[in-house]
Design a protein around this motif. Structure first.
Motif, PDB file in Angstrom:
ATOM      1  N   VAL A   1       0.937  -1.193   0.002  1.00 50.32           N
ATOM      2  CA  VAL A   1      -0.081  -0.097  -0.106  1.00 50.32           C
ATOM      3  C   VAL A   1       1.128   1.316  -0.072  1.00 50.32           C
ATOM      4  O   VAL A   1       0.559   2.249  -0.602  1.00 50.32           O
ATOM      5  CB  VAL A   1      -1.029  -0.147   1.259  1.00 50.32           C
ATOM      6  CG1 VAL A   1      -1.790   1.080   1.366  1.00 50.32           C
ATOM      7  CG2 VAL A   1      -1.877  -1.080   0.915  1.00 50.32           C
ATOM      8  N   THR A   2       1.816   1.167   0.708  1.00 48.84           N
ATOM      9  CA  THR A   2       2.905   2.321   0.735  1.00 48.84           C
ATOM     10  C   THR A   2       3.650   2.412  -0.440  1.00 48.84           C
ATOM     11  O   THR A   2       3.624   3.482  -1.122  1.00 48.84           O
ATOM     12  CB  THR A   2       4.016   2.269   1.607  1.00 48.84           C
ATOM     13  OG1 THR A   2       3.306   1.975   3.107  1.00 48.84           O
ATOM     14  CG2 THR A   2       5.089   3.228   1.787  1.00 48.84           C
TER      15      THR A   2
ATOM     16  N   ASP B   1       2.333   1.785  -3.255  1.00 44.34           N
ATOM     17  CA  ASP B   1       0.976   2.356  -4.395  1.00 44.34           C
ATOM     18  C   ASP B   1       0.991   3.894  -4.065  1.00 44.34           C
ATOM     19  O   ASP B   1       0.872   4.442  -5.137  1.00 44.34           O
ATOM     20  CB  ASP B   1      -0.131   1.555  -4.207  1.00 44.34           C
ATOM     21  CG  ASP B   1      -0.123   0.135  -4.613  1.00 44.34           C
ATOM     22  OD1 ASP B   1       0.858  -0.222  -5.287  1.00 44.34           O
ATOM     23  OD2 ASP B   1      -1.183  -0.796  -4.086  1.00 44.34           O
ATOM     24  N   TRP B   2       1.179   4.075  -3.039  1.00 49.32           N
ATOM     25  CA  TRP B   2       0.875   5.589  -2.581  1.00 49.32           C
ATOM     26  C   TRP B   2       2.069   6.599  -3.091  1.00 49.32           C
ATOM     27  O   TRP B   2       1.809   7.550  -3.613  1.00 49.32           O
ATOM     28  CB  TRP B   2       0.562   5.960  -1.176  1.00 49.32           C
ATOM     29  CG  TRP B   2      -0.935   5.785  -0.805  1.00 49.32           C
ATOM     30  CD1 TRP B   2      -1.437   4.678  -0.001  1.00 49.32           C
ATOM     31  CD2 TRP B   2      -1.991   6.695  -0.897  1.00 49.32           C
ATOM     32  NE1 TRP B   2      -2.807   4.908   0.074  1.00 49.32           N
ATOM     33  CE2 TRP B   2      -3.107   6.123  -0.468  1.00 49.32           C
ATOM     34  CE3 TRP B   2      -2.136   7.776  -1.861  1.00 49.32           C
ATOM     35  CZ2 TRP B   2      -4.331   6.752  -0.750  1.00 49.32           C
ATOM     36  CZ3 TRP B   2      -3.395   8.208  -2.106  1.00 49.32           C
ATOM     37  CH2 TRP B   2      -4.376   7.827  -1.479  1.00 49.32           C
ATOM     38  N   VAL B   3       3.211   5.784  -3.090  1.00 52.63           N
ATOM     39  CA  VAL B   3       4.245   6.742  -3.393  1.00 52.63           C
ATOM     40  C   VAL B   3       4.272   6.763  -5.156  1.00 52.63           C
ATOM     41  O   VAL B   3       4.578   7.726  -5.466  1.00 52.63           O
ATOM     42  CB  VAL B   3       5.667   5.916  -3.124  1.00 52.63           C
ATOM     43  CG1 VAL B   3       6.899   6.386  -3.599  1.00 52.63           C
ATOM     44  CG2 VAL B   3       5.855   5.932  -1.547  1.00 52.63           C
TER      45      VAL B   3
ATOM     46  N   LEU C   1       1.621   6.435  -7.038  1.00 55.52           N
ATOM     47  CA  LEU C   1       0.476   7.472  -7.300  1.00 55.52           C
ATOM     48  C   LEU C   1       0.779   8.978  -7.168  1.00 55.52           C
ATOM     49  O   LEU C   1       0.579   9.727  -8.018  1.00 55.52           O
ATOM     50  CB  LEU C   1      -0.651   7.309  -6.420  1.00 55.52           C
ATOM     51  CG  LEU C   1      -1.554   5.752  -7.009  1.00 55.52           C
ATOM     52  CD1 LEU C   1      -2.578   5.693  -6.124  1.00 55.52           C
ATOM     53  CD2 LEU C   1      -1.890   5.960  -8.483  1.00 55.52           C
ATOM     54  N   THR C   2       1.462   9.190  -5.929  1.00 55.89           N
ATOM     55  CA  THR C   2       2.031  10.390  -5.633  1.00 55.89           C
ATOM     56  C   THR C   2       2.964  11.103  -6.647  1.00 55.89           C
ATOM     57  O   THR C   2       2.941  12.278  -7.268  1.00 55.89           O
ATOM     58  CB  THR C   2       2.425  10.742  -4.333  1.00 55.89           C
ATOM     59  OG1 THR C   2       1.458  10.342  -3.293  1.00 55.89           O
ATOM     60  CG2 THR C   2       2.815  12.013  -3.824  1.00 55.89           C
TER      61      THR C   2
END
Length: 77
Positions: free
Chosen positions: A27-28, A30-32, A34-35
């Motif tokens: 999840v981390t 993925d967020w990195v 996407l950001t």
């Protein structure tokens, strides 16, 4: 939550297999990703809009440079 690689020896084949099996950090990641994509897209939009705004500003400046200020009478006269 227990860190899954705590009791394994570094360099053993089990370490790599266990690391590939555990999905705690996905999840981390993925967020990195996407950001980073959002920052890249925002930067490209900024540069695209910047060129258009500068061009429009020059057109407005040229138009205002040739304008004359006229004296208007007082309202009601």
């Amino acid at each position: 939550m227990r860190w899954p690689m705590r009791d394994t020896k570094i360099g053993s084949g089990r370490t790599l297999a266990r690391f590939a099996r555990v999905e705690d950090g996905t999840v981390t990641v993925d967020w990195v990703v996407l950001t980073a994509a959002l920052v890249g897209l925002s930067t490209s939009v900024l540069f695209t809009v910047d060129k258009g705004v500068l061009g429009l500003g020059e057109v407005i400046d040229d138009g205002l440079a040739g304008a004359e200020i006229v004296q208007l009478g007082v309202l009601g006269e």
